[in-house]
Write a protein that holds these residues in place. Structure first.
Motif, PDB file in Angstrom:
ATOM      1  N   SER A   1       4.042 -49.350 -69.023  1.00 32.00           N
ATOM      2  CA  SER A   1       2.935 -48.789 -68.248  1.00 32.00           C
ATOM      3  C   SER A   1       2.699 -47.354 -68.692  1.00 32.00           C
ATOM      4  CB  SER A   1       3.230 -48.831 -66.741  1.00 32.00           C
ATOM      5  OG  SER A   1       4.311 -47.989 -66.409  1.00 32.00           O
ATOM      6  N   ILE A   2       1.473 -46.886 -68.423  1.00 29.69           N
ATOM      7  CA  ILE A   2       1.127 -45.518 -68.799  1.00 29.69           C
ATOM      8  C   ILE A   2       0.040 -45.020 -67.857  1.00 29.69           C
ATOM      9  CG2 ILE A   2      -0.616 -46.244 -70.484  1.00 29.69           C
ATOM     10  CD1 ILE A   2       0.283 -43.833 -72.212  1.00 29.69           C
ATOM     11  N   GLY A   3       0.080 -43.743 -67.530  1.00 32.73           N
ATOM     12  CA  GLY A   3      -0.902 -43.177 -66.614  1.00 32.73           C
ATOM     13  C   GLY A   3      -0.788 -41.671 -66.577  1.00 32.73           C
ATOM     14  N   THR A   4      -1.392 -41.059 -65.576  1.00 33.56           N
ATOM     15  CA  THR A   4      -1.360 -39.606 -65.437  1.00 33.56           C
ATOM     16  C   THR A   4      -0.748 -39.185 -64.104  1.00 33.56           C
ATOM     17  OG1 THR A   4      -3.638 -39.653 -64.603  1.00 33.56           O
ATOM     18  CG2 THR A   4      -3.350 -39.232 -66.958  1.00 33.56           C
ATOM     19  N   ASP A   5      -0.021 -40.090 -63.474  1.00 36.73           N
ATOM     20  CA  ASP A   5       0.652 -39.781 -62.211  1.00 36.73           C
ATOM     21  C   ASP A   5       2.016 -40.462 -62.215  1.00 36.73           C
ATOM     22  OD1 ASP A   5       1.526 -39.343 -59.627  1.00 36.73           O
ATOM     23  OD2 ASP A   5      -0.410 -39.801 -58.692  1.00 36.73           O
ATOM     24  N   TYR A   6       3.078 -39.663 -62.389  1.00 37.30           N
ATOM     25  CA  TYR A   6       4.414 -40.245 -62.485  1.00 37.30           C
ATOM     26  C   TYR A   6       4.829 -40.962 -61.207  1.00 37.30           C
ATOM     27  CZ  TYR A   6       6.377 -36.520 -59.541  1.00 37.30           C
ATOM     28  OH  TYR A   6       6.669 -35.691 -58.487  1.00 37.30           O
ATOM     29  N   ARG A   7       4.167 -40.649 -60.091  1.00 35.29           N
ATOM     30  CA  ARG A   7       4.501 -41.295 -58.824  1.00 35.29           C
ATOM     31  C   ARG A   7       4.015 -42.731 -58.770  1.00 35.29           C
ATOM     32  NH1 ARG A   7       1.551 -36.913 -55.192  1.00 35.29           N
ATOM     33  NH2 ARG A   7       0.043 -37.396 -56.844  1.00 35.29           N
ATOM     34  N   LYS A   8       3.064 -43.077 -59.672  1.00 34.55           N
ATOM     35  CA  LYS A   8       2.451 -44.391 -59.603  1.00 34.55           C
ATOM     36  C   LYS A   8       2.749 -45.283 -60.802  1.00 34.55           C
ATOM     37  CE  LYS A   8      -1.428 -42.752 -56.774  1.00 34.55           C
ATOM     38  NZ  LYS A   8      -2.913 -42.615 -56.689  1.00 34.55           N
ATOM     39  N   VAL A   9       3.311 -44.718 -61.882  1.00 30.15           N
ATOM     40  CA  VAL A   9       3.569 -45.559 -63.052  1.00 30.15           C
ATOM     41  C   VAL A   9       4.722 -46.519 -62.812  1.00 30.15           C
ATOM     42  CG1 VAL A   9       2.638 -43.927 -64.736  1.00 30.15           C
ATOM     43  CG2 VAL A   9       5.068 -43.791 -64.099  1.00 30.15           C
ATOM     44  N   VAL A  10       5.494 -46.256 -61.765  1.00 30.51           N
ATOM     45  CA  VAL A  10       6.603 -47.132 -61.418  1.00 30.51           C
ATOM     46  C   VAL A  10       6.794 -47.097 -59.902  1.00 30.51           C
ATOM     47  CG1 VAL A  10       8.393 -45.348 -61.599  1.00 30.51           C
ATOM     48  CG2 VAL A  10       8.987 -47.733 -62.018  1.00 30.51           C
ATOM     49  N   ASN A  11       7.298 -48.180 -59.344  1.00 33.93           N
ATOM     50  CA  ASN A  11       7.614 -48.216 -57.917  1.00 33.93           C
ATOM     51  C   ASN A  11       9.016 -47.629 -57.737  1.00 33.93           C
ATOM     52  OD1 ASN A  11       8.479 -49.040 -55.270  1.00 33.93           O
ATOM     53  ND2 ASN A  11       6.863 -50.575 -55.276  1.00 33.93           N
TER      54      ASN A  11
ATOM     55  N   ASP B   1      10.731 -46.730 -55.121  1.00 30.19           N
ATOM     56  CA  ASP B   1      11.570 -47.328 -54.085  1.00 30.19           C
ATOM     57  C   ASP B   1      12.290 -48.571 -54.613  1.00 30.19           C
ATOM     58  OD1 ASP B   1      10.881 -45.419 -52.221  1.00 30.19           O
ATOM     59  OD2 ASP B   1       9.241 -46.601 -51.369  1.00 30.19           O
ATOM     60  N   ASP B   2      11.558 -49.418 -55.308  1.00 33.25           N
ATOM     61  CA  ASP B   2      12.167 -50.639 -55.847  1.00 33.25           C
ATOM     62  C   ASP B   2      13.171 -50.322 -56.948  1.00 33.25           C
ATOM     63  OD1 ASP B   2      10.646 -52.115 -54.124  1.00 33.25           O
ATOM     64  OD2 ASP B   2       9.172 -52.747 -55.615  1.00 33.25           O
ATOM     65  N   CYS B   3      12.799 -49.409 -57.848  1.00 34.89           N
ATOM     66  CA  CYS B   3      13.679 -49.084 -58.976  1.00 34.89           C
ATOM     67  C   CYS B   3      14.980 -48.431 -58.513  1.00 34.89           C
ATOM     68  CB  CYS B   3      12.956 -48.173 -59.960  1.00 34.89           C
ATOM     69  SG  CYS B   3      11.655 -48.988 -60.896  1.00 34.89           S
ATOM     70  N   LEU B   4      14.859 -47.410 -57.675  1.00 36.22           N
ATOM     71  CA  LEU B   4      16.058 -46.706 -57.215  1.00 36.22           C
ATOM     72  C   LEU B   4      16.843 -47.540 -56.213  1.00 36.22           C
ATOM     73  CD1 LEU B   4      14.588 -43.103 -56.785  1.00 36.22           C
ATOM     74  CD2 LEU B   4      15.941 -44.001 -58.689  1.00 36.22           C
ATOM     75  N   GLY B   5      16.143 -48.402 -55.483  1.00 37.05           N
ATOM     76  CA  GLY B   5      16.837 -49.223 -54.489  1.00 37.05           C
ATOM     77  C   GLY B   5      17.759 -50.241 -55.094  1.00 37.05           C
ATOM     78  N   SER B   6      17.477 -50.674 -56.330  1.00 35.31           N
ATOM     79  CA  SER B   6      18.311 -51.687 -56.976  1.00 35.31           C
ATOM     80  C   SER B   6      19.086 -51.143 -58.176  1.00 35.31           C
ATOM     81  CB  SER B   6      17.433 -52.857 -57.443  1.00 35.31           C
ATOM     82  OG  SER B   6      16.453 -52.410 -58.371  1.00 35.31           O
TER      83      SER B   6
ATOM     84  N   THR C   1      12.557 -30.752 -58.585  1.00 36.65           N
ATOM     85  CA  THR C   1      12.735 -30.546 -57.144  1.00 36.65           C
ATOM     86  C   THR C   1      11.802 -31.436 -56.322  1.00 36.65           C
ATOM     87  OG1 THR C   1      13.387 -28.242 -57.533  1.00 36.65           O
ATOM     88  CG2 THR C   1      12.702 -28.838 -55.293  1.00 36.65           C
ATOM     89  N   THR C   2      10.529 -31.488 -56.701  1.00 36.39           N
ATOM     90  CA  THR C   2       9.573 -32.314 -55.961  1.00 36.39           C
ATOM     91  C   THR C   2       9.969 -33.776 -56.003  1.00 36.39           C
ATOM     92  OG1 THR C   2       7.783 -30.753 -56.481  1.00 36.39           O
ATOM     93  CG2 THR C   2       7.147 -32.978 -55.778  1.00 36.39           C
ATOM     94  N   TRP C   3      10.351 -34.255 -57.182  1.00 38.91           N
ATOM     95  CA  TRP C   3      10.763 -35.654 -57.323  1.00 38.91           C
ATOM     96  C   TRP C   3      12.015 -35.935 -56.497  1.00 38.91           C
ATOM     97  CZ3 TRP C   3      15.341 -37.638 -59.268  1.00 38.91           C
ATOM     98  CH2 TRP C   3      15.363 -39.024 -59.483  1.00 38.91           C
ATOM     99  N   ARG C   4      12.975 -34.996 -56.512  1.00 39.07           N
ATOM    100  CA  ARG C   4      14.218 -35.193 -55.763  1.00 39.07           C
ATOM    101  C   ARG C   4      13.945 -35.232 -54.259  1.00 39.07           C
ATOM    102  NH1 ARG C   4      17.379 -31.094 -53.945  1.00 39.07           N
ATOM    103  NH2 ARG C   4      16.525 -29.676 -55.533  1.00 39.07           N
ATOM    104  N   ASN C   5      13.106 -34.343 -53.791  1.00 40.63           N
ATOM    105  CA  ASN C   5      12.797 -34.332 -52.354  1.00 40.63           C
ATOM    106  C   ASN C   5      12.055 -35.595 -51.932  1.00 40.63           C
ATOM    107  OD1 ASN C   5      14.000 -31.824 -52.020  1.00 40.63           O
ATOM    108  ND2 ASN C   5      12.087 -30.696 -52.334  1.00 40.63           N
ATOM    109  N   SER C   6      11.178 -36.098 -52.816  1.00 43.47           N
ATOM    110  CA  SER C   6      10.410 -37.296 -52.485  1.00 43.47           C
ATOM    111  C   SER C   6      11.287 -38.543 -52.449  1.00 43.47           C
ATOM    112  CB  SER C   6       9.280 -37.499 -53.506  1.00 43.47           C
ATOM    113  OG  SER C   6       8.385 -36.408 -53.493  1.00 43.47           O
TER     114      SER C   6
END
Length: 261
Positions: free
Chosen positions: A94-104, A106-111, A123-128
């Motif tokens: 996948s490719i895009g201009t928003d790292y928050r949306k190129v991958v899910n 919650d699903d990736c980190l959850g498993s 910092t922003t990514w860690r807090n999110s």
């Protein structure tokens, strides 16, 4: 370059034989439609004339398609197939201009079982993703490795301050805060060995996250104003992009200093 493969030659020969036959039949029908017999049978004459004209027009259109259209269509399809092959070989998913949306996330980190973070501080990514990261660090079969710039290296701090348009003191404080923040993922600062933090003076050209068998990569701006969207991509294990980012990350980690635990 001429295409002299036997199958192509046979196909072209069949086409031109059929086209020539159709053209001959069309001319014959037009000629026959003008014979005296058809003057007394005008309906048959009109039908024969129309069939002849249709055959001739069809042969003309088919010839134009073979000489121009088919070859253009073939070249277009070849370009699409080559692009598809390049994407497949690279492993780009996948490719895009928003790292928050190129991958899910919650699903990736959850498993996930293994997470590697290569960033300035993220910092922003860690807090999110704080909750997901804490849950990941709490699992006995999981491991998180974080590679951050070295806050004790003057050149590293100077480069970061310049890139992110801040003072060197602000850059050093950001790094110190990030280090402490990542430590807290490990049972709130109690070492379990599941969280490792490394520092290196390597200048960041991008941010990358390796989550098991895929990479998520975001690029940086080079303009003075750092606001706006950032190109982001994901790639799977087995592709050339994954191999590049994996080799790059492991090379940096091998030359880094482990500061925690």
């Amino acid at each position: 370059m001429a295409n002299n493969t036997p199958y192509t030659l046979v196909t072209n020969l069949k086409y031109w034989l059929l086209a020539s036959g159709g053209l001959v039949v069309g001319v014959v029908l037009l000629y026959v439609s003008g014979l005296p017999w058809f003057e007394d049978h005008q309906s048959f004459g009109a039908l024969t004339s129309q069939l002849g004209g249709l055959l001739i027009a069809s042969v003309a259109l088919a010839t134009m398609w073979d000489l121009v259209g088919r070859r253009s269509f073939f070249r277009e399809m070849l370009e699409v197939l080559e692009l598809k092959q390049d994407i497949h070989a690279s492993g780009l998913t996948s490719i895009g201009t928003d790292y928050r949306k190129v991958v899910n996330w919650d699903d990736c980190l959850g498993s996930a079982k293994n997470l590697d973070i290569f960033a300035a501080w993220a910092t922003t990514w860690r807090n999110s993703n704080q909750t997901n990261l804490q849950q990941l660090a709490s699992r006995s079969d999981a491991k998180i490795r974080i590679c951050l710039p070295d806050p004790a290296d003057p050149n590293c701090i100077k480069s970061l301050a310049t890139r992110f348009n801040m003072t060197q003191t602000e850059a050093r404080n950001r790094l110190s805060e990030a280090i402490e923040g990542y430590k807290k993922l490990d049972a709130n600062g109690s070492s379990t060995g599941r969280v490792e933090i490394y520092t290196t003076p390597v200048f960041r050209a991008f941010t990358s996250y390796r989550i098991d068998n895929q990479f998520v990569v975001t690029l940086y701006h080079h303009k003075d104003n750092r606001r706006g969207s950032f190109p982001a991509l994901t790639c799977r294990e087995g592709g050339s992009l994954f191999a590049f980012f994996e080799e790059d990350l492991e090379g940096v980690l091998d030359a880094s200093t482990k500061i925690y635990p």
